[in-house]
Design a protein around this motif. Structure first.
Motif, PDB file in Angstrom:
ATOM      1  N   THR A   1      16.092  -7.674 -10.725  1.00 26.32           N
ATOM      2  CA  THR A   1      14.712  -7.553 -11.176  1.00 26.32           C
ATOM      3  C   THR A   1      14.696  -7.711 -12.690  1.00 26.32           C
ATOM      4  OG1 THR A   1      14.884  -5.164 -11.487  1.00 26.32           O
ATOM      5  CG2 THR A   1      14.162  -5.935  -9.304  1.00 26.32           C
ATOM      6  N   ILE A   2      13.514  -7.907 -13.242  1.00 29.80           N
ATOM      7  CA  ILE A   2      13.399  -8.004 -14.695  1.00 29.80           C
ATOM      8  C   ILE A   2      13.893  -6.723 -15.345  1.00 29.80           C
ATOM      9  CG2 ILE A   2      11.739  -8.151 -16.602  1.00 29.80           C
ATOM     10  CD1 ILE A   2      10.113 -10.092 -14.854  1.00 29.80           C
ATOM     11  N   GLU A   3      13.553  -5.593 -14.730  1.00 36.05           N
ATOM     12  CA  GLU A   3      13.986  -4.308 -15.262  1.00 36.05           C
ATOM     13  C   GLU A   3      15.510  -4.201 -15.291  1.00 36.05           C
ATOM     14  OE1 GLU A   3       9.946  -4.347 -14.193  1.00 36.05           O
ATOM     15  OE2 GLU A   3      11.688  -4.735 -12.877  1.00 36.05           O
ATOM     16  N   ARG A   4      16.158  -4.701 -14.232  1.00 34.64           N
ATOM     17  CA  ARG A   4      17.616  -4.631 -14.181  1.00 34.64           C
ATOM     18  C   ARG A   4      18.244  -5.563 -15.213  1.00 34.64           C
ATOM     19  NH1 ARG A   4      21.754  -6.029  -9.146  1.00 34.64           N
ATOM     20  NH2 ARG A   4      23.654  -5.574 -10.333  1.00 34.64           N
ATOM     21  N   LEU A   5      17.661  -6.761 -15.376  1.00 40.97           N
ATOM     22  CA  LEU A   5      18.179  -7.701 -16.379  1.00 40.97           C
ATOM     23  C   LEU A   5      18.199  -7.047 -17.757  1.00 40.97           C
ATOM     24  CD1 LEU A   5      16.434 -11.106 -15.462  1.00 40.97           C
ATOM     25  CD2 LEU A   5      18.694 -10.286 -14.766  1.00 40.97           C
ATOM     26  N   LYS A   6      17.129  -6.325 -18.075  1.00 38.51           N
ATOM     27  CA  LYS A   6      17.034  -5.701 -19.391  1.00 38.51           C
ATOM     28  C   LYS A   6      17.942  -4.475 -19.498  1.00 38.51           C
ATOM     29  CE  LYS A   6      12.491  -7.437 -20.630  1.00 38.51           C
ATOM     30  NZ  LYS A   6      11.144  -7.125 -21.180  1.00 38.51           N
ATOM     31  N   ALA A   7      17.986  -3.686 -18.451  1.00 38.75           N
ATOM     32  CA  ALA A   7      18.791  -2.458 -18.477  1.00 38.75           C
ATOM     33  C   ALA A   7      20.284  -2.763 -18.618  1.00 38.75           C
ATOM     34  CB  ALA A   7      18.535  -1.641 -17.212  1.00 38.75           C
ATOM     35  N   GLU A   8      20.735  -3.864 -17.997  1.00 40.40           N
ATOM     36  CA  GLU A   8      22.158  -4.205 -18.015  1.00 40.40           C
ATOM     37  C   GLU A   8      22.501  -5.210 -19.101  1.00 40.40           C
ATOM     38  OE1 GLU A   8      23.815  -5.087 -14.189  1.00 40.40           O
ATOM     39  OE2 GLU A   8      22.628  -3.548 -13.175  1.00 40.40           O
ATOM     40  N   GLY A   9      21.543  -5.543 -19.966  1.00 44.59           N
ATOM     41  CA  GLY A   9      21.821  -6.458 -21.078  1.00 44.59           C
ATOM     42  C   GLY A   9      22.186  -7.859 -20.637  1.00 44.59           C
ATOM     43  N   LEU A  10      21.529  -8.355 -19.589  1.00 46.56           N
ATOM     44  CA  LEU A  10      21.869  -9.664 -19.021  1.00 46.56           C
ATOM     45  C   LEU A  10      21.027 -10.810 -19.595  1.00 46.56           C
ATOM     46  CD1 LEU A  10      22.166  -8.512 -15.297  1.00 46.56           C
ATOM     47  CD2 LEU A  10      24.051  -9.013 -16.875  1.00 46.56           C
ATOM     48  N   ILE A  11      20.096 -10.490 -20.446  1.00 42.61           N
ATOM     49  CA  ILE A  11      19.223 -11.531 -20.993  1.00 42.61           C
ATOM     50  C   ILE A  11      19.897 -12.208 -22.187  1.00 42.61           C
ATOM     51  CG2 ILE A  11      17.030 -11.945 -22.191  1.00 42.61           C
ATOM     52  CD1 ILE A  11      15.786  -9.832 -20.358  1.00 42.61           C
ATOM     53  N   LEU A  12      19.876 -13.538 -22.180  1.00 43.28           N
ATOM     54  CA  LEU A  12      20.474 -14.338 -23.251  1.00 43.28           C
ATOM     55  C   LEU A  12      19.421 -14.946 -24.179  1.00 43.28           C
ATOM     56  CD1 LEU A  12      23.078 -16.275 -21.074  1.00 43.28           C
ATOM     57  CD2 LEU A  12      23.566 -14.399 -22.656  1.00 43.28           C
ATOM     58  N   LEU A  13      18.234 -15.154 -23.645  1.00 43.40           N
ATOM     59  CA  LEU A  13      17.166 -15.766 -24.438  1.00 43.40           C
ATOM     60  C   LEU A  13      15.833 -15.284 -23.891  1.00 43.40           C
ATOM     61  CD1 LEU A  13      16.317 -17.919 -26.603  1.00 43.40           C
ATOM     62  CD2 LEU A  13      16.255 -19.578 -24.722  1.00 43.40           C
ATOM     63  N   GLU A  14      14.930 -14.931 -24.798  1.00 45.48           N
ATOM     64  CA  GLU A  14      13.609 -14.475 -24.393  1.00 45.48           C
ATOM     65  C   GLU A  14      12.598 -15.007 -25.413  1.00 45.48           C
ATOM     66  OE1 GLU A  14      12.094 -10.380 -22.564  1.00 45.48           O
ATOM     67  OE2 GLU A  14      12.499 -10.210 -24.725  1.00 45.48           O
ATOM     68  N   CYS A  15      11.609 -15.762 -24.910  1.00 45.00           N
ATOM     69  CA  CYS A  15      10.656 -16.406 -25.812  1.00 45.00           C
ATOM     70  C   CYS A  15       9.225 -16.276 -25.306  1.00 45.00           C
ATOM     71  CB  CYS A  15      10.963 -17.902 -25.939  1.00 45.00           C
ATOM     72  SG  CYS A  15      12.620 -18.282 -26.544  1.00 45.00           S
ATOM     73  N   VAL A  16       8.296 -16.224 -26.241  1.00 47.24           N
ATOM     74  CA  VAL A  16       6.889 -16.377 -25.900  1.00 47.24           C
ATOM     75  C   VAL A  16       6.673 -17.856 -25.592  1.00 47.24           C
ATOM     76  CG1 VAL A  16       4.526 -16.249 -26.772  1.00 47.24           C
ATOM     77  CG2 VAL A  16       6.166 -14.452 -27.344  1.00 47.24           C
ATOM     78  N   SER A  17       5.997 -18.133 -24.489  1.00 45.66           N
ATOM     79  CA  SER A  17       5.786 -19.524 -24.083  1.00 45.66           C
ATOM     80  C   SER A  17       4.305 -19.760 -23.822  1.00 45.66           C
ATOM     81  CB  SER A  17       6.615 -19.840 -22.827  1.00 45.66           C
ATOM     82  OG  SER A  17       6.181 -19.055 -21.728  1.00 45.66           O
ATOM     83  N   GLY A  18       3.999 -20.919 -23.247  1.00 45.99           N
ATOM     84  CA  GLY A  18       2.617 -21.218 -22.895  1.00 45.99           C
ATOM     85  C   GLY A  18       1.730 -21.422 -24.103  1.00 45.99           C
ATOM     86  N   SER A  19       0.468 -21.046 -23.962  1.00 48.17           N
ATOM     87  CA  SER A  19      -0.537 -21.358 -24.984  1.00 48.17           C
ATOM     88  C   SER A  19      -0.192 -20.758 -26.348  1.00 48.17           C
ATOM     89  CB  SER A  19      -1.911 -20.861 -24.524  1.00 48.17           C
ATOM     90  OG  SER A  19      -1.903 -19.454 -24.320  1.00 48.17           O
ATOM     91  N   ARG A  20       0.447 -19.593 -26.364  1.00 46.94           N
ATOM     92  CA  ARG A  20       0.784 -18.968 -27.651  1.00 46.94           C
ATOM     93  C   ARG A  20       1.880 -19.760 -28.371  1.00 46.94           C
ATOM     94  NH1 ARG A  20      -2.193 -14.623 -28.102  1.00 46.94           N
ATOM     95  NH2 ARG A  20      -2.934 -13.578 -26.215  1.00 46.94           N
ATOM     96  N   ALA A  21       2.838 -20.290 -27.638  1.00 42.05           N
ATOM     97  CA  ALA A  21       3.867 -21.129 -28.254  1.00 42.05           C
ATOM     98  C   ALA A  21       3.299 -22.484 -28.674  1.00 42.05           C
ATOM     99  CB  ALA A  21       5.023 -21.332 -27.280  1.00 42.05           C
ATOM    100  N   TYR A  22       2.338 -23.000 -27.925  1.00 40.95           N
ATOM    101  CA  TYR A  22       1.721 -24.284 -28.265  1.00 40.95           C
ATOM    102  C   TYR A  22       0.774 -24.170 -29.460  1.00 40.95           C
ATOM    103  CZ  TYR A  22       3.087 -25.318 -23.416  1.00 40.95           C
ATOM    104  OH  TYR A  22       3.778 -25.468 -22.234  1.00 40.95           O
ATOM    105  N   GLY A  23       0.432 -22.926 -29.862  1.00 34.02           N
ATOM    106  CA  GLY A  23      -0.566 -22.743 -30.902  1.00 34.02           C
ATOM    107  C   GLY A  23      -1.970 -22.949 -30.385  1.00 34.02           C
ATOM    108  N   LEU A  24      -2.151 -22.759 -29.077  1.00 33.74           N
ATOM    109  CA  LEU A  24      -3.446 -23.017 -28.440  1.00 33.74           C
ATOM    110  C   LEU A  24      -4.053 -21.755 -27.842  1.00 33.74           C
ATOM    111  CD1 LEU A  24      -2.474 -26.343 -26.594  1.00 33.74           C
ATOM    112  CD2 LEU A  24      -3.702 -26.095 -28.767  1.00 33.74           C
ATOM    113  N   ALA A  25      -3.534 -20.587 -28.235  1.00 33.87           N
ATOM    114  CA  ALA A  25      -4.047 -19.337 -27.667  1.00 33.87           C
ATOM    115  C   ALA A  25      -5.460 -19.051 -28.183  1.00 33.87           C
ATOM    116  CB  ALA A  25      -3.115 -18.195 -28.026  1.00 33.87           C
ATOM    117  N   THR A  26      -6.262 -18.474 -27.314  1.00 32.91           N
ATOM    118  CA  THR A  26      -7.596 -18.013 -27.679  1.00 32.91           C
ATOM    119  C   THR A  26      -7.678 -16.534 -27.330  1.00 32.91           C
ATOM    120  OG1 THR A  26      -8.436 -18.727 -25.519  1.00 32.91           O
ATOM    121  CG2 THR A  26      -8.649 -20.281 -27.345  1.00 32.91           C
TER     122      THR A  26
END
Length: 358
Positions: free
Chosen positions: A7-32
C-alpha cells in the motif's frame, strides 16, 4: 504465508519510495483554483517480494481515486523505454515539483530515453484524443432519442411508381403488420415481395416478431398468389443505427457528468479539458523533435487555459491540431534524435541500482 499487500502507507513506512513528484496540471503550470494535486512516483519492492515468487511482483501501487500512483522501478524503466508520455514527464519533472528523489535515481539519464519514438507516443496519443473529441462532438451535436426506432422505420414500399415510408403506408391503409407476408426476390438485394392476408388465415409471419427485432421475417406464400407491392429494407442503415444507439446510450451511462456539464456550460460542444491536453501533448511532441527535451511546465499557460475555458471554436482547434501534426512529422523527419531509447544503458543502470538496493 502470503506477503502483506503493498500500500502507499507501507511504501512510505518502509522507505521504499525512490521518487515522488507533483504531476498533472500543477506540474504543467496549468493549475487553477479547483485543480486537484496529483502525485506520481517510483518505488522498489521489498526484498521478500523481489526475490520471492513471480506472482509477488507488483508493478504499480495507487490510491482509490488514482490521483496518487507509484510505479515499481523496473516498470518505470520499461515504460520509459517505450517513451510513455506519463513516464517521460515524470523523468523531466521540474525541480520545484520534486518532493523527494533518492540519490540512486541520478544513475538514470534523461538523454537515454529521448527518441523519435516520442512521435508515436506523444503525437499518436494526442491524435487518438482528437478522434475521441470528434466522436464526443458528434454525440453532443446529434443526441439520440431514448425511444429506439423500430426496424419498420428503415423500410420503404413502392406504390404507383413512387416510394413511400412503410409506416406511413401502414397507417394510410389501416394495415396491421401481422397480416403481411414477405418473400425474398431472386437477384434483388434487400428487396422483398409483399403479400397481405387481412383474413389472417394463411399463417403469415408478419414483418417482425417483436419491436426490437433486427431482421425482417419471411413467410410461406401460397403458390400463385400475387404480391401487393414490393418492399425495400435499408439493412445497413438499420444496423448502423443500432450500433450508434447502443454506443450513444453507453456513453451517456458512463460519461463523467461533471466534465459533461462543464462542456455544455461553455456551449462549444467539445470536451474543453480534453482538447487543452491534446494541444499540450502536440506542442510537447514538437519540443522533443526540435530541441530534444520534454518541457513539462508549459510556457503558454494563458493560451492553454483559454482552450480549457471553452474560448475557442471547435473547428479552429481541430485545424490547429492538424497543423501541429503536420509540423511534428516534418520536425521528426529532420531530427537527429535516435530512433529508439538507449536500452543497454538504461538496463545496465537498473542492474547497478537494484544491486545497491538489495
Amino acid at each position: 504465508m502470503p506477503a502483506a499487500p503493498l500500500t502507499i502507507e507501507r511504501l512510505k513506512a518502509e522507505g521504499l519510495i525512490l521518487l515522488e513528484c507533483v504531476s498533472g496540471s500543477r506540474a504543467y503550470g496549468l493549475a487553477t483554483a479547483d485543480s486537484d494535486t496529483d502525485i506520481k512516483g517510483v518505488f522498489y519492492l521489498p526484498k521478500s517480494h523481489y526475490f520471492g515468487r513471480h506472482s509477488d511482483y507488483v508493478p504499480q501501487v495507487n490510491n482509490a481515486s488514482n490521483d496518487i500512483v507509484y510505479y515499481e522501478l523496473g516498470r518505470y524503466i520499461e515504460l520509459l523505454l517505450q517513451n510513455n508520455p506519463n513516464m517521460m514527464e515524470l523523468l523531466a519533472t521540474p525541480a520545484e515539483h520534486i518532493l523527494y528523489q533518492h540519490s540512486l535515481m541520478a544513475h538514470f539519464s534523461a538523454e537515454w530515453f529521448i527518441s523519435k519514438l516520442c512521435q508515436k507516443t506523444f503525437a499518436g496519443f494526442a491524435n487518438s484524443q482528437i478522434k475521441k473529441a470528434r466522436g464526443l462532438n458528434k454525440k453532443i451535436v446529434n443526441p439520440m432519442s431514448r425511444e429506439k426506432k423500430s426496424i419498420l422505420e428503415f423500410c420503404t414500399v413502392f406504390i404507383d411508381g413512387r416510394s413511400v415510408a412503410l409506416n406511413e403506408w401502414l397507417q394510410e391503409t389501416a394495415t396491421d403488420q401481422r397480416s403481411i407476408g414477405l418473400a425474398t426476390m431472386a437477384k434483388a438485394t434487400q428487396m422483398y415481395a409483399m403479400y397481405i392476408d387481412k383474413t389472417e388465415t394463411l399463417g403469415f409471419s408478419g414483418l417482425y416478431q417483436h419491436p426490437d427485432a433486427t431482421q425482417l421475417r419471411l413467410s410461406a406464400i401460397p403458390k400463385g398468389m400475387m404480391p401487393v407491392t414490393y418492399l425495400s429494407f435499408n439493412e445497413q442503415g438499420y444496423s448502423k443505427y443500432c450500433r450508434d444507439y447502443k454506443e450513444y446510450w453507453q456513453w451517456v451511462a458512463n460519461r463523467n457528468e461533471v466534465r459533461y456539464q462543464s462542456t455544455m456550460a461553455h456551449a462549444k460542444e467539445y470536451d474543453a479539458k480534453n482538447m487543452m491536453h491534446t494541444i499540450r501533448l502536440l506542442e510537447m511532441a514538437y519540443d522533443i523533435a526540435t530541441i530534444g527535451k520534454v518541457i513539462v511546465e508549459r510556457p503558454n499557460r494563458d493560451a492553454l487555459l483559454s482552450i480549457k475555458a471553452g474560448a475557442n471554436d471547435y473547428n479552429e482547434l481541430l485545424a490547429q491540431a492538424d497543423q501541429l501534426s503536420v509540423e511534428i512529422v516534418a520536425a521528426f523527419d529532420s531530427s537527429h534524435l535516435p530512433d529508439h531509447p538507449n536500452e543497454q544503458a538504461a538496463l545496465s543502470a537498473l542492474v547497478i541500482v537494484r544491486d545497491q538496493l538489495y
